[in-house]
Design an enzyme around this catalytic site. Structure first.
Site, mmCIF file in Angstrom:
data_model
loop_
_atom_site.group_PDB
_atom_site.id
_atom_site.type_symbol
_atom_site.label_atom_id
_atom_site.label_comp_id
_atom_site.label_asym_id
_atom_site.label_seq_id
_atom_site.Cartn_x
_atom_site.Cartn_y
_atom_site.Cartn_z
ATOM 1 N N PHE A 260 0.830 -1.190 0.000
ATOM 2 C CA PHE A 260 0.000 0.000 0.000
ATOM 3 C C PHE A 260 0.872 1.250 0.000
ATOM 4 C CE2 PHE A 260 -1.529 3.323 2.999
ATOM 5 C CZ PHE A 260 -2.515 3.885 2.192
ATOM 6 N N SER A 261 0.553 2.256 -0.830
ATOM 7 C CA SER A 261 1.190 3.564 -0.849
ATOM 8 C C SER A 261 2.699 3.409 -1.035
ATOM 9 C CB SER A 261 0.832 4.330 0.428
ATOM 10 O OG SER A 261 1.177 5.695 0.310
ATOM 11 N N SER A 262 3.509 3.701 -0.013
ATOM 12 C CA SER A 262 4.949 3.506 -0.148
ATOM 13 C C SER A 262 5.272 2.047 -0.482
ATOM 14 C CB SER A 262 5.661 3.913 1.148
ATOM 15 O OG SER A 262 7.045 3.671 1.054
ATOM 16 N N HIS B 9 -7.413 7.171 0.053
ATOM 17 C CA HIS B 9 -6.072 6.585 0.218
ATOM 18 C C HIS B 9 -6.121 5.592 1.380
ATOM 19 C CE1 HIS B 9 -1.880 6.670 -0.960
ATOM 20 N NE2 HIS B 9 -1.500 6.783 0.299
ATOM 21 N N MET C 152 4.600 1.538 -4.104
ATOM 22 C CA MET C 152 5.708 2.068 -4.903
ATOM 23 C C MET C 152 6.873 1.080 -4.929
ATOM 24 S SD MET C 152 5.724 5.957 -3.435
ATOM 25 C CE MET C 152 4.190 6.845 -3.163
#
Length: 443
Positions: free
Chosen positions: A162-164, A288, A167
């Site tokens: 998730f998120s970071s 988010h 990435m």
């Protein structure tokens, strides 16, 4: 390419307002994950001394009681300000591991960016290239440790986050396509977006070149991608999903026009590209805060980790013929041979045992009960043969809605050589192009 709407031009160096939103959003999610019931945190084990660790990360691993004899491996990564134990407890990956017998690695990030803590490195020169160092090398070390310690299947290694963590998922797919077969980023950005190239508007080819340049000289199969994003994400703009799509369709040499669109459930729009090498999920109204309950199961299915590694024994499926759309002829074992290495061919359909293929829950195509359709390689032109079933990734196949059959290991299509249609034409792996010699029906 930019399809409209606001865009975050750089993650490292974003404005104070976006940082405040990111901090608030992720902190709220961290509280949600900590409070949400899940698999027992007591079952999570920290591992030290797992190998090279230039990123200085901590490693946690979840091994279910019913771990498979040769389990798949999933790396699951939290977002900034997050914690590996909370991500373990608050997501469904561990409970799915209990059901299907795979092993989950939960890395603990430790980098800081713009006032945020516990982020994964996706911006340094070391993190952006194969063998460069930093967090990706640490995570690959964790993966290799689990493969060796638990007799894991190197042909079934996947990443999600998730998120970071999302990435880093795409960062791992770009820098280590030889390790990871697929990834499922939830609310992320394309590979390279936070590096020197930035997140500015790029063509699909420019995005694709960034990913290809992460491992110069690599010519093997590229990982598949299932990307998720909410339309109301006020931290990482929804437009990032299109940039991810542009990047990975180009990496796979696919059109940016989907081959299929559907709605698996209310508020979800799934788009499929090529023969399923890339899938995207638009979640209407979601912020988010992904993944929501039920989403992890779709990722596990995309990876093929729900394919029979479960400790329960599935009912044997019925066998049937596999008929070529272009030829009208059937997938056939010449002379009803049973020897390992016998190459399969096209032949007039006759309903005999050497044309009866059973699609198992493990993703195999079995003939004679114990022989599997087997790819003798992972690149264009690799021969297709029968071989004693052993559970390898080269013996697992996906039967796609467009009629294509793709290899789980290679992502390439089952193809009649030279677009041939006559008796005796051999089968091979080849880049999916939608031709009639790559489409099949089961009867």
């Amino acid at each position: 390419m930019n399809r409209g709407g606001p865009r975050t031009s750089r993650y490292v160096g974003v404005g104070a307002a976006v940082v405040a939103l990111l901090t608030a959003g992720i902190t709220a999610l961290a509280m949600f994950l900590t409070a949400t019931p899940g698999a027992s945190a007591a079952a999570l084990t920290e591992v030290t001394g797992f190998g090279a660790n230039p990123g200085g990360l901590r490693m946690y691993v979840y091994v279910p009681d019913g771990v498979a004899a040769r389990p798949g491996v999933l790396v699951a990564m939290h977002g900034c300000n997050g914690w590996a134990p909370s991500f373990h407890q608050g997501t469904e990956f561990a409970s799915l591991a209990d059901r299907y017998g795979f092993v989950v690695i939960y890395p603990q990030a430790n980098k800081s960016a713009n006032g945020l803590s516990n982020c994964f490195d996706v911006w340094s020169a070391e993190a952006l290239r194969h063998g460069g160092g930093s967090d990706p090398v640490s995570i690959v070390s964790m993966t290799n440790y689990v493969l060796q310690r638990y007799n894991g299947d190197p042909g079934r290694v996947f990443a999600t986050g998730f998120s970071s963590g999302a990435m880093e998922t795409l960062n791992l797919l770009a820098t280590y396509p030889d390790v990871f077969q697929a990834g499922a980023p939830f609310a992320g950005v394309p590979y390279g977006c936070l590096g020197p190239a930035g997140c500015g508007d790029k063509t699909p080819r420019q995005w694709g070149d960034l990913a290809r340049d992460a491992y110069p000289g690599y010519t093997g199969p590229r990982p598949r991608v299932m990307a998720w994003h909410g339309t109301a994400d006020n931290v990482l703009p929804y437009t990032m999903l299109q940039e991810e799509t542009d990047q990975w369709t180009d990496v796979h040499g696919l059109s940016q026009t989907p081959t299929g669109t559907d709605s698996p459930q209310s508020g979800w729009t799934r788009r499929v590209y090529g023969a399923g090498q890339v899938e995207t999920y638009t979640i209407s109204g979601a912020g988010h805060d992904l993944p929501h309950p039920g989403m992890a199961a779709h990722a596990i299915r995309f990876f093929g980790l729900d394919d029979g590694s479960s400790t329960t024994t599935p009912t044997a499926p019925p066998a049937g013929q596999i008929r070529g759309v272009g030829s009208g002829r059937c997938l056939d074992v010449p002379g009803a041979a049973t020897a390992d290495g016998t190459q399969v061919q096209l032949w007039d359909c006759n309903g005999r045992a050497n044309q009866q293929w059973a699609a198992t829950a493990a993703g195999e195509l079995r003939v004679y009960g114990g022989k599997c359709l087997d790819a003798a390689g992972a690149g264009n032109g690799a021969g297709i043969q029968i071989y004693a079933c052993h559970g390898g990734a080269n013996q697992r196949w996906r039967l796609n809605a467009d009629g294509s059959i793709t290899g789980a290991q290679s992502g390439l299509c089952l193809d009649a050589v030279g677009q041939g249609t006559a008796n005796g034409v051999r089968l091979q792996l080849y880049t999916c192009h939608g031709g009639a010699n790559q489409r099949w029906t089961r009867t």
